[in-house]
Design a protein around this motif. Structure first.
Motif, PDB file in Angstrom:
ATOM      1  N   UNK A 269       0.865  -1.188   0.000  1.00  0.00           N
ATOM      2  CA  UNK A 269       0.000   0.000   0.000  1.00  0.00           C
ATOM      3  C   UNK A 269       0.895   1.229   0.000  1.00  0.00           C
ATOM      4  N   UNK A 270       0.791   2.015  -1.039  1.00  0.00           N
ATOM      5  CA  UNK A 270       1.578   3.244  -1.143  1.00  0.00           C
ATOM      6  C   UNK A 270       0.836   4.199  -2.076  1.00  0.00           C
ATOM      7  N   UNK A 271       1.007   5.496  -1.939  1.00  0.00           N
ATOM      8  CA  UNK A 271       0.348   6.416  -2.876  1.00  0.00           C
ATOM      9  C   UNK A 271       0.831   6.185  -4.306  1.00  0.00           C
ATOM     10  N   UNK A 272      -0.112   6.223  -5.233  1.00  0.00           N
ATOM     11  CA  UNK A 272       0.218   6.007  -6.632  1.00  0.00           C
ATOM     12  C   UNK A 272      -0.352   7.154  -7.473  1.00  0.00           C
ATOM     13  N   UNK A 273       0.241   7.425  -8.636  1.00  0.00           N
ATOM     14  CA  UNK A 273      -0.253   8.526  -9.471  1.00  0.00           C
ATOM     15  C   UNK A 273      -1.745   8.386  -9.774  1.00  0.00           C
ATOM     16  N   UNK A 274      -2.465   9.490  -9.619  1.00  0.00           N
ATOM     17  CA  UNK A 274      -3.881   9.539  -9.979  1.00  0.00           C
ATOM     18  C   UNK A 274      -3.968  10.189 -11.358  1.00  0.00           C
ATOM     19  N   UNK A 275      -4.120   9.339 -12.369  1.00  0.00           N
ATOM     20  CA  UNK A 275      -4.047   9.823 -13.753  1.00  0.00           C
ATOM     21  C   UNK A 275      -5.363  10.389 -14.259  1.00  0.00           C
ATOM     22  N   UNK A 276      -6.359  10.447 -13.352  1.00  0.00           N
ATOM     23  CA  UNK A 276      -7.638  11.038 -13.765  1.00  0.00           C
ATOM     24  C   UNK A 276      -7.614  12.554 -13.736  1.00  0.00           C
ATOM     25  N   UNK A 277      -6.610  13.150 -13.077  1.00  0.00           N
ATOM     26  CA  UNK A 277      -6.595  14.600 -12.889  1.00  0.00           C
ATOM     27  C   UNK A 277      -6.377  15.337 -14.215  1.00  0.00           C
ATOM     28  N   UNK A 278      -7.279  16.255 -14.527  1.00  0.00           N
ATOM     29  CA  UNK A 278      -7.197  17.059 -15.742  1.00  0.00           C
ATOM     30  C   UNK A 278      -7.518  18.513 -15.412  1.00  0.00           C
ATOM     31  N   UNK A 279      -6.754  19.432 -15.989  1.00  0.00           N
ATOM     32  CA  UNK A 279      -7.009  20.860 -15.771  1.00  0.00           C
ATOM     33  C   UNK A 279      -7.517  21.499 -17.052  1.00  0.00           C
ATOM     34  N   UNK A 280      -8.564  22.317 -16.883  1.00  0.00           N
ATOM     35  CA  UNK A 280      -9.104  23.060 -18.010  1.00  0.00           C
ATOM     36  C   UNK A 280      -9.647  24.387 -17.515  1.00  0.00           C
ATOM     37  N   UNK A 281      -9.102  25.489 -18.058  1.00  0.00           N
ATOM     38  CA  UNK A 281      -9.559  26.841 -17.739  1.00  0.00           C
ATOM     39  C   UNK A 281      -9.590  27.088 -16.222  1.00  0.00           C
ATOM     40  N   UNK A 282      -8.499  26.696 -15.544  1.00  0.00           N
ATOM     41  CA  UNK A 282      -8.357  26.987 -14.122  1.00  0.00           C
ATOM     42  C   UNK A 282      -9.083  26.046 -13.193  1.00  0.00           C
ATOM     43  N   UNK A 283      -9.736  25.029 -13.750  1.00  0.00           N
ATOM     44  CA  UNK A 283     -10.407  24.037 -12.913  1.00  0.00           C
ATOM     45  C   UNK A 283      -9.745  22.671 -13.118  1.00  0.00           C
ATOM     46  N   UNK A 284      -9.546  21.955 -12.000  1.00  0.00           N
ATOM     47  CA  UNK A 284      -9.030  20.589 -12.069  1.00  0.00           C
ATOM     48  C   UNK A 284     -10.173  19.642 -11.741  1.00  0.00           C
ATOM     49  N   UNK A 285     -10.315  18.623 -12.550  1.00  0.00           N
ATOM     50  CA  UNK A 285     -11.294  17.581 -12.260  1.00  0.00           C
ATOM     51  C   UNK A 285     -10.551  16.257 -12.083  1.00  0.00           C
ATOM     52  N   UNK A 286     -10.890  15.515 -11.055  1.00  0.00           N
ATOM     53  CA  UNK A 286     -10.261  14.231 -10.784  1.00  0.00           C
ATOM     54  C   UNK A 286     -11.248  13.317 -10.075  1.00  0.00           C
ATOM     55  N   UNK A 287     -10.945  12.034 -10.084  1.00  0.00           N
ATOM     56  CA  UNK A 287     -11.787  11.038  -9.434  1.00  0.00           C
ATOM     57  C   UNK A 287     -11.094  10.549  -8.175  1.00  0.00           C
ATOM     58  N   UNK A 288     -11.818  10.590  -7.061  1.00  0.00           N
ATOM     59  CA  UNK A 288     -11.332  10.063  -5.795  1.00  0.00           C
ATOM     60  C   UNK A 288     -11.987   8.699  -5.571  1.00  0.00           C
ATOM     61  N   UNK A 289     -11.228   7.612  -5.562  1.00  0.00           N
ATOM     62  CA  UNK A 289     -11.837   6.305  -5.310  1.00  0.00           C
ATOM     63  C   UNK A 289     -12.485   6.248  -3.930  1.00  0.00           C
ATOM     64  N   UNK A 290     -13.372   5.296  -3.737  1.00  0.00           N
ATOM     65  CA  UNK A 290     -13.931   5.076  -2.405  1.00  0.00           C
ATOM     66  C   UNK A 290     -12.805   4.779  -1.422  1.00  0.00           C
ATOM     67  N   UNK A 291     -12.952   5.253  -0.193  1.00  0.00           N
ATOM     68  CA  UNK A 291     -11.963   5.045   0.879  1.00  0.00           C
ATOM     69  C   UNK A 291     -10.576   5.421   0.351  1.00  0.00           C
ATOM     70  N   UNK A 292     -10.371   6.708   0.126  1.00  0.00           N
ATOM     71  CA  UNK A 292      -9.094   7.145  -0.445  1.00  0.00           C
ATOM     72  C   UNK A 292      -8.642   8.465   0.147  1.00  0.00           C
ATOM     73  N   UNK A 293      -7.322   8.650   0.133  1.00  0.00           N
ATOM     74  CA  UNK A 293      -6.671   9.913   0.497  1.00  0.00           C
ATOM     75  C   UNK A 293      -5.896  10.373  -0.730  1.00  0.00           C
ATOM     76  N   UNK A 294      -6.023  11.656  -1.076  1.00  0.00           N
ATOM     77  CA  UNK A 294      -5.397  12.190  -2.291  1.00  0.00           C
ATOM     78  C   UNK A 294      -4.680  13.491  -1.990  1.00  0.00           C
ATOM     79  N   UNK A 295      -3.527  13.683  -2.641  1.00  0.00           N
ATOM     80  CA  UNK A 295      -2.822  14.961  -2.622  1.00  0.00           C
ATOM     81  C   UNK A 295      -2.687  15.456  -4.062  1.00  0.00           C
ATOM     82  N   UNK A 296      -3.141  16.682  -4.285  1.00  0.00           N
ATOM     83  CA  UNK A 296      -3.010  17.359  -5.580  1.00  0.00           C
ATOM     84  C   UNK A 296      -2.117  18.568  -5.399  1.00  0.00           C
ATOM     85  N   UNK A 297      -1.076  18.686  -6.240  1.00  0.00           N
ATOM     86  CA  UNK A 297      -0.179  19.838  -6.174  1.00  0.00           C
ATOM     87  C   UNK A 297      -0.275  20.650  -7.446  1.00  0.00           C
ATOM     88  N   UNK A 298      -0.395  21.974  -7.265  1.00  0.00           N
ATOM     89  CA  UNK A 298      -0.478  22.914  -8.373  1.00  0.00           C
ATOM     90  C   UNK A 298       0.654  23.930  -8.260  1.00  0.00           C
TER      91      UNK A 298
END
Length: 502
Positions: free
Chosen positions: A469-498
């Motif tokens: 168990x280790x953090x892995x890249x979340x490849x769902x993250x997409x940025x468009x016009x200043x907004x980022x959209x991503x999917x958080x799986x059930x029971x998950x912790x996520x870090x997004x850096x901009x």
């Protein structure tokens, strides 16, 4: 799939990120010290017996302060037993954990280890079986450069430079029935005030922590804080808070929402402290030192305690942490950051082996538990100022806390415009689409997005599978016009850096 959103705006500043929020705790309990941080003869041990493999992991974890030597242990501890030639130190019974304490590691060894680890020491004094004089003696031993009996004794013991410890805890959990030297709030408050006054006569710039109630579930909670602060307000800087969480009877939804209880706990302690301030007509505000917090399967502890013998460094409280535990720890870190206006210090309890992010085997390997990862990444990337992100989120029902938001999140931003967003999906079953509105920051780009999750939420790491168990890249993250959209799986912790687009 459900949807949630947060907004990043510099105007929504909460407070600076307090580096002391990323503290931890080393107690003479189980294998935290012996075969944890200290094991002469281990292949990685240095000349003083400190495990280099553990030190490397401690530095990677990013802890900033270490509370020592307890915890329950401190309430019958004689600090003098742990100084001077090791061969001449007495072996004692530890009443807190029904163990034998060899006193191989004491204050000077701990201070040397802190320097190796690059962390700030935070010492606790015994106000259970001891009192004012013993606390002042330890302060003199640690902080006076030379020219007095105890400072010169420290120099004879090989520590020529003063340790200059700034932060001191005035006892530990003094309302607990399990505590050696348990006291009423008024008894403890008066002793703590007298001890603090005497310690400030030695060094007026100390930062002193008075004991709050042992948990928010104690019958004494609230009244204890009020009575203790009535006695000590003028002499102290912090009041402590302690909280542990575990999953009960498969109630995963409530467990993942443990930060709801921590929010309540912090708000209640702040209210008690501010009421004491109003009564005193004081200018200063008391901060919170949340100097014990973690996931701990406390319901399992009584069966582990030795009763027929007094072993040295027995295997106690060696919880194996799962994905769900790591996500909960990540949520508790979000809560601490959210309250950084009043929570100025915190200590993950504990550091090695004992309900810890780092595990070892005697003579063998050291590895990261699942909980290591959200702590290490938050400690590394939460910098600058904490921002309130005003999440909009669907709700879910929990047994313990009623309806709670599925999403919990916080953000930080530093002077260079580096942004970190930390988010938890508390849903036991459903993924969540998160939209991060960062338009107020100007043109930005995604630097990194990682998620800790697994289809088996009870999966854990072992010495043989340290990276199961280790953090892995979340490849769902997409940025468009200043907004980022991503999917958080059930029971998950996520870090997004901009970062600003350059």
């Amino acid at each position: 799939m459900t949807n949630a959103a947060v907004t990043i705006d510099r105007k929504l500043r909460v407070a600076p990120v307090r580096r002391r929020l990323f503290g931890s705790f080393v107690e003479h309990l189980g294998r935290c010290v012996y075969t944890g941080i200290h094991e002469p003869g281990h292949p990685t041990a240095d000349a003083e017996g400190f495990r280099r493999d553990v030190l490397d992991l401690v530095q990677e974890l990013g802890v900033t302060t270490i509370r020592y030597p307890g915890g329950n242990f401190v309430s019958s501890y004689r600090w003098e037993d742990g100084v001077g030639p090791v061969a001449q130190r007495p072996v004692r019974l530890d009443l807190a954990w029904h163990s034998t304490e060899p006193n191989t590691v004491g204050v000077n060894e701990f201070m040397r280890w802190c320097r190796l680890a690059g962390v700030e020491p935070m010492l606790a004094v015994n106000l259970g079986t001891r009192g004012i004089q013993e606390a002042v003696d330890l302060l003199e031993y640690c902080n006076i450069e030379s020219g007095t009996h105890l400072s010169d004794l420290r120099r004879e013991h090989g520590a020529k430079d003063a340790h200059d410890v700034r932060m001191w805890c005035l006892g530990n959990e003094m309302d607990g029935s399990w505590q050696v030297g348990r006291r009423t709030a008024v008894e403890y408050g008066r002793l703590a005030a007298q001890t603090a006054h005497a310690m400030r006569l030695v060094d007026p710039k100390l930062e002193l922590v008075v004991c709050g109630s042992s948990s928010s579930s104690m019958s004494t909670f609230g009244a204890w804080e009020a009575d203790v602060l009535a006695e000590t307000y003028d002499e102290v800087d912090y009041i402590s808070a302690h909280a542990y969480y575990e999953e009960h009877e498969g109630d995963t939804a409530s467990f993942l929402a443990s930060a709801v209880d921590m929010d309540y706990f912090i708000d209640s302690v702040v209210a008690a402290a501010d009421l004491a301030r109003a009564k005193k007509k004081a200018k200063k505000r008391i901060a919170i030192s949340f100097d014990e917090w973690n996931v701990w399967y406390l319901s399992r502890t009584p069966a582990q305690m030795p009763t027929a013998s007094w072993p040295v460094a027995p295997r106690l409280l060696e919880d194996r942490y799962s994905v769900a535990d790591a996500v909960t720890v990540g949520g508790l870190l979000i809560c601490l950051l959210r309250h950084s206006d009043r929570v100025h210090a915190a200590s993950l309890a504990q550091l090695v082996n004992v309900i810890a992010p780092i595990m070892t085997e005697p003579g063998g390997r050291a590895w990261r538990q699942t909980t290591f990862h959200p702590f290490a990444l938050t400690a590394r990337y939460a910098t600058g100022d904490v921002l309130a992100v005003q999440p909009t989120s669907p709700q879910q029902e929990t047994r313990r806390y009623g309806d709670v938001p599925v999403l919990d999140a916080v953000a930080t931003v530093d002077g260079d415009g580096q942004v970190a967003v930390f988010a938890v999906n508390r849903s036991p079953a459903e993924p969540l689409t998160l939209t991060v509105d960062a338009r107020s920051l100007g043109e930005t780009r995604i630097v990194e997005c990682v998620t800790l999750s697994d289809p088996d939420i009870y999966r854990f790491n072992t010495a043989d599978e340290p990276d199961a168990v280790t953090p892995r890249p979340n490849r769902s993250a997409r940025m468009e016009q200043g907004r980022v959209e991503l999917v958080l799986p059930a029971v998950s912790w996520t870090m997004l850096r901009l970062s600003p687009a350059r």
